[in-house]
Structures are given as structure tokens and as C-alpha cells.
Design a protein around this motif. Structure first.
Motif, mmCIF file in Angstrom:
data_model
loop_
_atom_site.group_PDB
_atom_site.id
_atom_site.type_symbol
_atom_site.label_atom_id
_atom_site.label_comp_id
_atom_site.label_asym_id
_atom_site.label_seq_id
_atom_site.Cartn_x
_atom_site.Cartn_y
_atom_site.Cartn_z
ATOM 1 N N ASN A 160 0.832 -1.214 0.000
ATOM 2 C CA ASN A 160 0.000 0.000 0.000
ATOM 3 C C ASN A 160 0.864 1.261 0.000
ATOM 4 O OD1 ASN A 160 -2.365 -1.416 -0.012
ATOM 5 N ND2 ASN A 160 -2.811 -1.137 2.150
ATOM 6 N N ARG A 163 2.161 1.774 -3.431
ATOM 7 C CA ARG A 163 1.124 2.072 -4.422
ATOM 8 C C ARG A 163 0.455 3.430 -4.227
ATOM 9 N NH1 ARG A 163 -3.031 -0.940 -4.415
ATOM 10 N NH2 ARG A 163 -2.675 -2.027 -2.464
ATOM 11 N N TYR A 164 0.431 3.915 -2.975
ATOM 12 C CA TYR A 164 -0.230 5.202 -2.735
ATOM 13 C C TYR A 164 0.770 6.335 -2.521
ATOM 14 C CZ TYR A 164 -4.351 2.318 -2.540
ATOM 15 O OH TYR A 164 -5.340 1.426 -2.873
ATOM 16 N N ASP A 189 4.711 6.559 4.963
ATOM 17 C CA ASP A 189 4.976 7.015 3.597
ATOM 18 C C ASP A 189 4.668 8.499 3.475
ATOM 19 O OD1 ASP A 189 2.172 7.496 2.621
ATOM 20 O OD2 ASP A 189 1.971 5.337 2.961
ATOM 21 N N SER A 214 -7.424 2.670 -6.674
ATOM 22 C CA SER A 214 -7.017 1.397 -6.078
ATOM 23 C C SER A 214 -6.919 0.301 -7.137
ATOM 24 C CB SER A 214 -8.012 0.999 -4.994
ATOM 25 O OG SER A 214 -7.993 -0.386 -4.786
ATOM 26 N N GLY A 219 -4.783 -2.762 -6.729
ATOM 27 C CA GLY A 219 -5.382 -3.075 -5.427
ATOM 28 C C GLY A 219 -6.591 -3.976 -5.552
ATOM 29 N N THR A 220 -6.739 -4.900 -4.579
ATOM 30 C CA THR A 220 -7.899 -5.789 -4.608
ATOM 31 C C THR A 220 -8.975 -5.309 -3.636
ATOM 32 O OG1 THR A 220 -7.050 -7.145 -2.805
ATOM 33 C CG2 THR A 220 -6.449 -7.811 -5.043
ATOM 34 N N GLY A 221 -8.608 -4.389 -2.734
ATOM 35 C CA GLY A 221 -9.560 -3.920 -1.727
ATOM 36 C C GLY A 221 -9.632 -4.851 -0.526
ATOM 37 N N LEU A 224 -6.134 -4.597 3.671
ATOM 38 C CA LEU A 224 -6.228 -4.226 5.086
ATOM 39 C C LEU A 224 -7.179 -5.143 5.864
ATOM 40 C CD1 LEU A 224 -6.047 -0.318 4.978
ATOM 41 C CD2 LEU A 224 -4.266 -1.942 5.606
HETATM 42 P P1 ADP Z 1 -6.483 -1.753 -1.805
HETATM 43 O O1 ADP Z 1 -6.200 -3.048 -2.449
HETATM 44 O O2 ADP Z 1 -7.603 -0.995 -2.445
HETATM 45 O O3 ADP Z 1 -5.262 -0.936 -1.617
HETATM 46 P P2 ADP Z 1 -6.565 -2.110 1.094
HETATM 47 O O4 ADP Z 1 -7.529 -2.897 1.919
HETATM 48 O O5 ADP Z 1 -5.148 -2.479 1.162
HETATM 49 O O6 ADP Z 1 -7.125 -2.165 -0.384
HETATM 50 O O7 ADP Z 1 -6.704 -0.575 1.499
HETATM 51 C C1 ADP Z 1 -8.004 0.019 1.569
HETATM 52 C C2 ADP Z 1 -7.959 1.462 1.116
HETATM 53 O O8 ADP Z 1 -7.196 2.233 2.056
HETATM 54 C C3 ADP Z 1 -7.261 1.684 -0.211
HETATM 55 O O9 ADP Z 1 -8.140 1.512 -1.301
HETATM 56 C C4 ADP Z 1 -6.773 3.128 -0.088
HETATM 57 O O10 ADP Z 1 -7.819 4.010 -0.421
HETATM 58 C C5 ADP Z 1 -6.490 3.271 1.405
HETATM 59 N N1 ADP Z 1 -5.050 3.127 1.740
HETATM 60 C C6 ADP Z 1 -4.435 2.029 2.234
HETATM 61 N N2 ADP Z 1 -3.127 2.253 2.464
HETATM 62 C C7 ADP Z 1 -2.891 3.530 2.097
HETATM 63 C C8 ADP Z 1 -1.724 4.390 2.085
HETATM 64 N N3 ADP Z 1 -0.513 3.956 2.519
HETATM 65 N N4 ADP Z 1 -1.870 5.676 1.626
HETATM 66 C C9 ADP Z 1 -3.076 6.116 1.206
HETATM 67 N N5 ADP Z 1 -4.205 5.362 1.188
HETATM 68 C C10 ADP Z 1 -4.116 4.100 1.622
#
Ligand code: ADP
Length: 263
Positions: A160, A163-164, A189, A214, A219-221, A224
Motif C-alpha cells: 500500500n 502504491r499510494y 509514507d 485502487s 489493489g484488490t480492496g 487491510l
Molecule cells: P487496496 O487493495 O484498495 O489498496 P486495502 O484494503 O489495502 O485495499 O486498502 C483500503 C484502502 O485504504 C485503499 O483503497 C486506499 O484508499 C487506502 N489506503 C491504504 N493504504 C494507504 C496508504 N498507505 N496511503 C493512502 N491510502 C491508503
């Protein structure tokens, strides 16, 4: 929602009287709703890439002759969609393994320095030199836990962060100990950050701040949601601090009981 769901039945009691039975089925109803939503979400997530791949294949199979240039154009797009489906299925399997696994899991000694090194390698692999990766390890201890599950949870936080975080940003990986003996694995980050109102729902399956973004970055959602389940099994908690356009800090905090003393 906080609605109460009651099941009400009128049943014969004796020849003249009837009994009004009322049962609270709120919990049952909630479980069924979560299950229905989950199936609908999975189906929706798989339908889009399948439609894209199917569409390309249909177009190709209708062409009397397929030019090289056409293939070069279509194949990467099909490959990307098939990778997307693959990650989704992998994450679903991980989630179900963790949920259906034995409640009392094996407590291995997890070598944290080695796991931290693995995380650095994974971060570098995903970043491809687009970010600065900074590591700090000031905790000499290992953990009692499941190495594979912790790898999976930490890996999701690292992925994450990469990717973000736009190119040129920094990613910090830390393994530290506080004065009360608790230890923390932190991924920070300097990325896009998360608006405060989304923070409480981030660990729900398929909850995303920005769907398009995402999916676009792989991203798969479910990342987390996996983290949440793994941490619950390790009696650890996840702390999230974030500010839009500044960045995010995800800390996994373990109780002192999970810390394996040095031999
Ligand atoms: P995804 O596969 O969409 O990344 P996650 O369950 O890992 O799914 O994360 C859920 C959401 O939390 C993400 O879609 C994103 O919007 C937000 N997110 C997670 N980690 C970060 C990060 N390090 N910086 C910004 N947004 C984040």
C-alpha cells in the motif's frame, strides 16, 4: 446500521389462547447481509476484468487474420486483467485460510530482522527505484507468531505504501520498541494520505477511498482486511495516522507477551 430486527410468531398455546413469540435476530440478519454484500462485491470485482478479456478475445477471434501489431496492443491489456483476477483470488484464499484456520495458531519464533529484510526487498521490487526506502531497526527481539501470516500482513502494508506514494516519495520501514516493552512494526509514507472520515472503515473488505485509483494500481480492496484478521490472531493492534497530501503511518503494535526474549 443499529436497527433491531425481530422475528415475531403467533403460535397456539392451548385451545383458547395463543402465544406471541418474539426473537431478536439482529445478529443473524447482520451476518446474512455482510455475506450477501461480500458475494456481490466479489462477483462485481471479477466481472469487470472478465468482460474486458472476453471482449478482446471475441474481437480477435472474429478477425480473419490477426496482425502482429494488433496482438502487441491487446496482449498487455489482457495480461493486466488476468493479473488482476489472480491477485483477487489469491487475496480471497488468504483471507479464507486465516478465517477458517485453527483458532489457536502455531506460535513460531518469527525472526524479525529477517522479515524486515524481506520487506525491504519487496518494497524495492514494487517501487522499481521510484521511491526512497529508509529502514530503521532498533528492536533486537523476535516475535511469537505465525511467520507466513505476519509476512502477508506486513507485505500488504508495504505494498500500500508503495502504491499510494507518487514517484520521488519516501517509504520508512521500522521495527522499534517502546519503554513499556511493546514492539511496533511501522510503515510510513509520504504519499497521498487518507481523509479522516475514511479511517474507521479502511479495514472493511473492499472498502476503498478511491475505487478507480485502487484498481488502477493493482489493489484488490482486501489488503487491510487481511491485516486486520492476522493482527487479531496475534493480539496486536493497528494504528493509522494519516493526512491528505502529506502521507500515512501504519503501525502494528504487539503486546509484550508476543515478544520472544533473546536466547
Ligand atoms: P487496496 O487493495 O484498495 O489498496 P486495502 O484494503 O489495502 O485495499 O486498502 C483500503 C484502502 O485504504 C485503499 O483503497 C486506499 O484508499 C487506502 N489506503 C491504504 N493504504 C494507504 C496508504 N498507505 N496511503 C493512502 N491510502 C491508503
Amino acid at each position: 446500521s443499529s436497527e433491531l430486527v425481530l422475528s415475531i410468531q403467533l403460535v397456539p398455546f392451548d385451545t383458547t389462547r395463543k402465544l406471541l413469540l418474539s426473537r431478536d435476530i439482529t445478529q443473524l440478519e447482520r451476518v446474512q447481509t455482510v455475506h450477501r454484500d461480500f458475494v456481490a462485491n466479489v462477483s462485481h470485482e471479477l466481472r469487470t476484468p472478465l468482460t474486458v478479456v472476453g471482449g478482446f478475445l471475441e474481437t480477435l477471434s472474429e478477425m480473419p487474420q490477426v496482425e502482429d501489431a494488433t496482438l502487441r496492443q491487446f496482449l498487455p491489456m489482457m495480461l493486466e486483467q488476468s493479473r488482476r483476477m489472480h491477485s483477487l483470488v489469491e487475496d480471497l484464499l488468504t483471507l479464507s485460510r486465516i478465517e477458517n484456520g485453527p483458532r489457536t495458531m502455531l506460535q513460531d519464533r518469527v525472526h524479525m530482522a529477517a522479515l524486515l529484510d524481506t520487506m525491504v526487498v519487496e518494497a524495492e521490487g514494487l517501487s522499481q527505484g521510484r521511491h526512497r526506502i529508509v529502514v530503521k531497526n532498533t528492536c533486537p527481539h523476535d516475535l511469537w507468531g505465525n511467520a507466513q501470516e505476519l509476512h502477508s500482513a506486513f507485505g500488504n502494508l508495504v505494498s500500500n505504501a508503495v502504491r499510494y506514494t507518487p514517484e520521488g516519495g519516501s517509504i520508512y520501514l521500522r521495527w522499534t520498541q517502546d519503554t513499556e516493552g511493546r514492539v511496533a512494526f511501522t510503515v510510513a509514507d509520504t504519499g497521498i494520505g487518507i481523509p479522516r472520515e475514511h479511517l474507521p472503515r479502511l479495514t472493511e473488505r473492499f472498502y476503498r477511498v478511491d475505487r478507480g485509483r485502487s484498481r488502477g494500481n493493482g489493489g484488490t480492496g482486501l489488503g487491510l482486511a487481511i491485516v486486520k484478521h492476522v493482527l487479531a490472531r496475534h493480539h496486536a493492534k493497528l494504528d493509522i495516522q494519516s493526512e491528505p497530501d502529506k502521507g500515512s503511518v501504519f503501525s502494528v503494535i504487539f503486546n509484550a507477551e508476543q515478544v520472544a526474549p533473546n536466547d
